[in-house]
Design a protein around this motif. Structure first.
Motif, PDB file in Angstrom:
ATOM      1  N   ALA A 151     -19.193  26.373  17.349  1.00 27.45           N
ATOM      2  CA  ALA A 151     -19.438  25.601  16.134  1.00 27.45           C
ATOM      3  C   ALA A 151     -18.218  25.615  15.224  1.00 27.45           C
ATOM      4  O   ALA A 151     -17.814  24.588  14.669  1.00 27.45           O
ATOM      5  N   GLU A 211     -25.789  23.785  19.313  1.00 29.42           N
ATOM      6  CA  GLU A 211     -24.627  24.169  18.526  1.00 29.42           C
ATOM      7  C   GLU A 211     -24.813  23.845  17.047  1.00 29.42           C
ATOM      8  O   GLU A 211     -24.360  24.582  16.176  1.00 29.42           O
ATOM      9  N   ASP A 212     -25.490  22.718  16.782  1.00 31.99           N
ATOM     10  CA  ASP A 212     -25.585  22.299  15.394  1.00 31.99           C
ATOM     11  C   ASP A 212     -26.817  22.863  14.688  1.00 31.99           C
ATOM     12  O   ASP A 212     -27.108  22.472  13.563  1.00 31.99           O
ATOM     13  N   ARG A 219     -15.512  23.427  16.621  1.00 31.53           N
ATOM     14  CA  ARG A 219     -15.784  22.016  16.345  1.00 31.53           C
ATOM     15  C   ARG A 219     -15.142  21.586  15.026  1.00 31.53           C
ATOM     16  O   ARG A 219     -14.482  20.551  14.941  1.00 31.53           O
ATOM     17  N   GLU A 241     -22.719  23.190   9.667  1.00 32.71           N
ATOM     18  CA  GLU A 241     -23.385  22.110  10.393  1.00 32.71           C
ATOM     19  C   GLU A 241     -24.336  22.674  11.447  1.00 32.71           C
ATOM     20  O   GLU A 241     -25.378  22.068  11.744  1.00 32.71           O
ATOM     21  N   ARG A 242     -24.015  23.808  11.998  1.00 33.81           N
ATOM     22  CA  ARG A 242     -24.862  24.449  13.011  1.00 33.81           C
ATOM     23  C   ARG A 242     -26.180  24.910  12.408  1.00 33.81           C
ATOM     24  O   ARG A 242     -27.233  24.832  13.052  1.00 33.81           O
ATOM     25  N   PRO A 272     -19.699  16.906  19.778  1.00 27.48           N
ATOM     26  CA  PRO A 272     -20.855  17.504  20.486  1.00 27.48           C
ATOM     27  C   PRO A 272     -21.447  16.595  21.555  1.00 27.48           C
ATOM     28  O   PRO A 272     -22.057  17.084  22.507  1.00 27.48           O
ATOM     29  N   GLY A 296     -18.004  23.740  10.430  1.00 29.53           N
ATOM     30  CA  GLY A 296     -18.697  23.782  11.710  1.00 29.53           C
ATOM     31  C   GLY A 296     -19.887  24.715  11.700  1.00 29.53           C
ATOM     32  O   GLY A 296     -20.955  24.400  12.240  1.00 29.53           O
TER      33      GLY A 296
END
Length: 546
Positions: free
Chosen positions: A13, A163-164, A16, A92-93, A142, A89
Motif C-alpha cells: 500500500a 490492499e486498499d 502504491r 487509502e488501504r 491496483p 497509500g
C-alpha cells in the motif's frame, strides 16, 4: 466494494503511494526541463522554503552544508514528498478515498506555490501534469494486480485481504467431495502480487528517469544560453596585463590568486536560478532622482567597459572560511549611471533588486566614489557570467560584503534612503551596511593531514578590500609573531598570497595568522560570529607533525 489488488501487505500500500508520487515528480521535472524559464513544483516549493526560513536557519544550513545547502534542501524535500506518498497509500488501504485526497492536496500545493511565486500560466503546466499523472497511477495501479489475479488458470485466494482496505472477497464454493478434512491446496495470489510489484517498480523507475532527463535537459539549455552570451560580450576599452608571475607562490594546496569560475563560491537565496537572457534584460534606475531612465542590453554594451581584478566575499564566511574568491571581471562603472540619474541631496542608499525579487542596500557614496570600481559586470575570467553567478548582469562593489552590494541578475536600482527602505537581509537582522573586515586565512598545511618533521611552508591568503594588505604575521605555539613573505598584489581590491618557511618539529602545534592593513590596522583577535556584519578573529589551526 472498492476495487484493487488483493494483498495483505501494508508495504504494498505504501509502495502504491510512493510510485504515484515519483511518477508525478518525475513528469513535472521533465516538463519543467522543456520550459527552462519555469521551475518544477519541487524546485518552487524548495525555493519557497528558502524564502520563508528565518535567518538563523539559513546561516545554520550554510554552516553545516556549505555550498551544498540547496542540494540538501532538495533531498529533504524529496524525502518528505515520498513520505507523504507512502502515508497516502496507507490511508487509502484503511479509509478509501482519503489517500487520494492527500495526493490531491499535494497537487494543489504543486500548483499554488508556482502561482504565488509569479511563474505565469505556463509555469503551472509542470504541476498540473504531475497532479494528473500521480492520481492516475494511484487509482489505476491496483487494477494491474486484479487483472493478473483473474487471468485464466489463476484462482482467487480465500478471503485474501485487499490492499486498499475493502472487504475481503470470498473464494468460490468448494467442489463436491471437498471439505475440511481434505488437504487444502496452496493459496494462490502470487501472480497478482508479482504483477503489482513489477508495475509499481517499473513506474517508479520511469519517474526517476524522467526526473533525471528533465534536470539534464535544463542544465544543457542553461549551458547553451551561457555559450550564446559569450558571443555578445562587449570589447573592453582598457584591459589588464596578465597576472604577474610573482602573484603566485606556487605552493600546492594554496588558493590560486585567480579563482577558476567552476570553483568560485556560490552563496545566495536563489534556489531556482533565474534564466534571464540578454535580449530580455532591462535595468531601471529611479527613486530619489531628477532623471530616471532605463537601459537595455544594447544600451549597456555601448558604454565603456574595463577589466577589474576584485575579490568577492560573503558575510557568512567564518574566520578561515572558503566563501571568498578572486576573479577578473569585465564591467562598466556604476558611477556614471548614478550621476546620470541626478540623485537628490537627501539620498544615501541604492536599493538594488534581482529579477527574482532579492534586494541589497548599498551606500550611495560607495557607488559615487571615483576611487572605487563599483561595476555592472557581464563576465568573469574571460567568460560570460554563468547563470548561477548572475547572468547576464550583476553588481560587484569592492570593499562591501556581497549581501549589501553583489546583486546577481540585477534589474532595478532605486535611489533612496536607509531610513526609508530596507533590504532582504536587513529585514532579517543583519546590518544595513557591510564594509569588508581585515581578514587572513591559513591554507597550508591542511588541517587533518599530519606533516613530516623538517622544513615546510605555512601559506594562505589575506584581504582588506579597498584598503589593501601591507603585511601578514604568523605565530606558532603562542610564540612571537613572525613576518611572512607577501606575493605580488594585483591591487587593493584583491586578496594576496603569503608564505612563511617553518622548521616543523614532532608534536602537535598551534598556528595562528593575522594581517596588517595598508592603513596600519592590525587584524583583531576578538572572536565574533558572522551576524550581524561579518566574522572577526585570528584563524588558528592545530597540526600534528610526525
Amino acid at each position: 466494494m472498492a476495487t484493487g489488488v488483493r494483498t495483505a501487505s501494508a508495504g504494498a500500500a505504501a509502495l502504491r503511494g510512493v510510485a504515484a508520487v515519483v511518477v508525478g515528480v518525475g513528469s513535472a521535472e521533465l516538463v519543467a526541463g522543456l520550459l527552462p524559464s519555469h521551475p518544477s513544483p519541487l524546485a518552487a516549493v524548495a525555493g519557497a522554503l528558502v524564502d520563508i526560513a528565518p535567518g538563523w536557519a539559513k546561516e545554520l544550513a550554510i554552516e553545516w552544508f556549505g555550498t551544498a545547502d540547496k542540494a540538501v534542501l532538495v533531498a529533504v524535500t524529496v524525502v518528505v514528498v515520498l513520505g507523504i506518498g507512502a502515508v497516502a497509500g496507507l490511508l487509502e488501504r484503511r479509509r478509501p478515498p482519503s489517500g487520494s485526497w492527500v495526493l490531491a492536496l499535494l497537487g494543489v500545493l504543486a500548483l499554488l506555490v508556482p502561482a504565488v511565486r509569479g511563474t505565469g500560466v505556463l509555469g503551472l503546466l509542470p504541476g498540473l501534469v504531475a497532479t494528473v499523472l500521480a492520481l492516475l497511477v494511484f487509482r489505476l495501479l491496483p487494477q494491474v494486480g486484479r487483472r493478473a489475479r483473474r487471468a485464466p488458470g489463476v484462482s482467487t485466494a480465500r478471503f485474501a485481504p485487499s490492499e486498499d482496505g475493502s472487504e475481503p472477497e470470498p473464494e468460490p464454493e468448494p467442489e463436491p467431495g471437498s471439505g475440511p478434512d481434505r488437504e487444502r491446496e496452496p493459496q494462490p495470489g502470487g501472480a497478482s502480487r508479482r504483477a503489482f510489484l513489477a508495475w509499481a517498480g517499473g513506474l517508479t523507475a520511469a519517474g526517476v528517469l524522467a526526473a533525471v532527463a528533465g534536470t539534464t535537459m535544463s542544465g544543457l539549455l542553461r549551458t547553451r544560453d551561457a555559450v550564446a552570451g559569450v558571443l555578445r560580450l562587449p570589447r573592453p576599452r582598457t584591459t589588464l596585463p596578465p597576472v604577474p608571475a610573482g602573484a603566485e607562490l606556487g605552493i600546492d594546496g594554496l588558493a590560486p590568486v585567480v579563482t577558476p569560475v567552476a570553483d568560485f563560491y556560490r552563496v545566495d537565496t536563489a534556489f531556482i536560478v533565474p534564466q534571464l537572457s540578454a535580449d530580455d534584460w532591462r535595468l531601471r534606475v529611479h527613486g530619489l532622482v531628477d532623471a530616471p531612465f532605463e537601459l537595455g542590453w544594447e544600451d549597456l554594451v555601448a558604454l565603456d567597459f574595463e577589466e577589474f581584478d576584485m575579490t568577492l566575499m560573503c558575510v557568512s564566511n567564518p574566520v578561515g572560511g572558503s566563501y571568498t574568491g578572486n576573479a577578473r571581471w569585465l564591467g562598466t562603472r556604476l558611477r556614471p549611471l548614478i550621476e546620470r540619474a541626478a540623485p537628490h541631496a537627501e539620498a544615501d542608499m541604492v536599493l538594488s533588486s534581482s529579477v527574482d525579487g532579492w534586494t541589497a542596500s548599498t551606500p550611495l557614496e560607495a557607488l559615487r566614489d571615483p576611487d572605487r570600481a563599483a561595476i555592472l559586470a557581464v563576465a568573469m575570467n574571460g567568460e560570460a557570467l554563468p547563470p548561477e553567478h548572475g547572468a547576464p548582469v550583476r553588481m560587484v562593489v569592492p570593499g562591501l560584503y556581497g549581501y549589501v552590494s553583489a546583486t546577481k541578475w540585477v534589474v532595478d536600482l532605486e535611489v533612496t534612503r536607509f531610513d526609508e527602505r530596507t533590504a532582504y537581509w536587513t529585514d532579517r537582522g543583519w546590518a544595513p551596511r557591510g564594509p569588508v573586515k581585515l581578514q587572513s586565512r591559513i591554507d597550508v598545511p591542511r588541517v587533518g593531514r599530519d606533516l613530516s618533521a623538517g622544513p615546510t611552508s605555512i601559506a594562505g591568503v589575506a584581504w582588506y578590500q579597498h584598503v589593501g594588505v601591507a603585511g601578514v604575521e604568523v605565530r606558532v605555539d603562542g610564540g612571537d609573531w613572525r613576518p611572512a613573505e607577501l606575493a605580488t598584489s594585483l591591487g587593493v581590491d584583491t586578496w594576496v598570497q603569503w608564505r612563511l618557511d617553518w622548521e616543523a618539529e614532532p608534536g602537535v602545534h598551534r598556528i595562528a595568522v593575522r594581517a596588517i592593513g595598508a592603513n596600519g590596522e592590525v587584524q583583531t583577535d576578538a572572536r565574533a560570529g558572522v551576524v550581524p556584519d561579518g566574522a572577526t578573529g585570528h584563524h588558528t589551526i592545530s597540526i600534528g607533525v610526525a
